[in-house]
Write a protein that holds these residues in place. Structure first.
Motif: not given
Length: 394
Positions: A133-149, A179-189
């Motif tokens: 998926p692309l990361v959007t305002i609608d799904n960024y919370r659920s994707i963030t929690r998945f990446l943190l897990r 924003s892709s999951p990879r770019s979001l994962a890098m930003e989270i780190d």
């Protein structure tokens, strides 16, 4: 069939339900879960008894999907970029119309021309689709929690419910055109490693540390000046909370050394005695010396039990402080702790210990000019300080 379309994140978090073919679209510049999806499908294929094979050099995907096998049903993992468009179209026709006897995981990068073809549309309608998926305002919370897990950073899962952390992630998503999951994962780190410390943002951490230093300093001053249960209890409670929160004995002792050095040196200008030169230093010298003497007990045994014993020792010393300093049983400790300058230290604990030793040395010299001690005590201090070759560093 799992669903008409499922994200690769959802696919990772569910048990794989049987399907004959797997179609996966991943981000060309991301593909964060590409290996994980492949591994998950391969595990399913092994359980299903499908024999893993590769397309032979010079062969086609369509031929491999139609080929009979004595070993039973075969399973091919492939990327669309490895084959011609015509080969891919033919293979998709076969799996939809029943001409293929084998199975495949076909991975396709987004933007591939195959995704516009009728054969692809028919195949995904027949077998469903796994899609990054692309990361959007609608799904960024659920994707963030998945990446943190799934993060390899320790103790970060709780940040999925931290409003300030999620606010930082939201700002990143809003500022990114896509924003892709990879770019979001890098930003989270990046946020965790550069803006945070021990699970809190640096600014918050500094405020917490400053508040804890103030609480410890106030508690220590109150107990040293008024040795009773009412002043000891808040100090014990503070240290107990530090132990329960996971702070190491070395970390707690380091903070005690620094707070005690400030008391001995009279640095805290909130106290009038310090603004007036802090003449009443003798009990504080006794405390500093005892704290240094108890280091091994605090570090190696039960910290709270050892600290209570230290406070009891201080209570006894402060009640007869001049006699305590000239007592033969204490003189070796006094001599050891306030003579000379400590060696250079590189650890936080060592530096804090050195700070306290320097404060004790400086105050012991100042004591000769600021207190009218009994003759025996004064003589002892003259003897002690006179042996030090290092000048006062007040």
């Amino acid at each position: 069939m799992i669903a008409d379309k499922v994200s690769d994140i959802e696919f990772q978090e569910r048990e794989v339900i049987h399907r004959d073919q797997f179609l996966y679209v991943y981000g060309r510049k991301s593909g964060l879960l590409r290996s994980a999806v492949r591994a998950q499908v391969e595990t399913f294929a092994k359980r299903a008894g499908w024999e893993p094979v590769s397309v032979m050099a010079g062969g086609t995907l369509r031929e491999q999907m139609r080929a009979p096998s004595l070993l039973g049903e075969m399973f091919v993992v492939c990327d669309a970029a490895e084959f011609s468009l015509a080969d891919l179209q033919g293979s998709l026709i076969d799996i939809v119309d029943g001409g293929a006897s084998n199975h495949m995981l076909l991975m396709v990068a987004d933007g591939s021309e195959l995704l516009e073809e009728e054969e692809w549309i028919r195949a995904k309608d027949a077998f469903g689709l796994i899609e990054e998926p692309l990361v959007t305002i609608d799904n960024y919370r659920s994707i963030t929690r998945f990446l943190l897990r799934r993060s390899d950073l320790a103790t970060v899962q709780h940040l999925g419910d931290d409003p300030r952390f999620l606010g930082r992630v939201k700002a990143f998503v809003q500022d990114s055109r896509s924003s892709s999951p990879r770019s979001l994962a890098m930003e989270i780190d990046r946020i965790i490693l550069t803006e945070m410390k021990n699970g809190a943002f640096e600014q918050e951490t500094r405020l917490i540390e400053r508040r804890e230093r103030r609480v410890l300093s106030e508690g220590l001053n109150q107990f040293l000046d008024d040795r009773r249960t009412g002043t000891l209890y808040p100090l014990l409670q503070f240290l107990s909370n530090a132990c329960l929160s996971g702070d190491s004995a070395a970390g707690i002792l380091e903070r005690l050394y620094r707070a005690s050095a400030n008391v001995v040196a009279g640095r805290d200008q909130r106290y009038k005695r310090n603004r007036e030169g802090n003449p009443a230093v003798l009990p504080y010298l006794a405390w500093g010396i005892l704290l240094l003497e108890y280091e091994s007990s605090l570090m190696e045994g039960n910290f709270m039990v050892a600290f209570e014993h230290l406070c009891q020792a201080y209570h006894g010393a402060a009640g007869r402080v001049e006699e305590w300093f000239v007592d033969e049983t204490n003189w070796q400790a006094v001599l050891l702790r306030i003579l000379g300058e400590p060696a250079q230290e590189i650890t936080g604990l060592g530096q804090a210990r050195a700070t306290l030793c320097s404060a004790l040395n400086a105050r012991s010299r100042a004591l000769l000019d600021r207190l009218q001690l009994r003759e025996a005590t004064s003589a002892r201090f003259h003897e002690l300080v006179g042996k030090s070759a290092v000048p006062a560093n007040e």
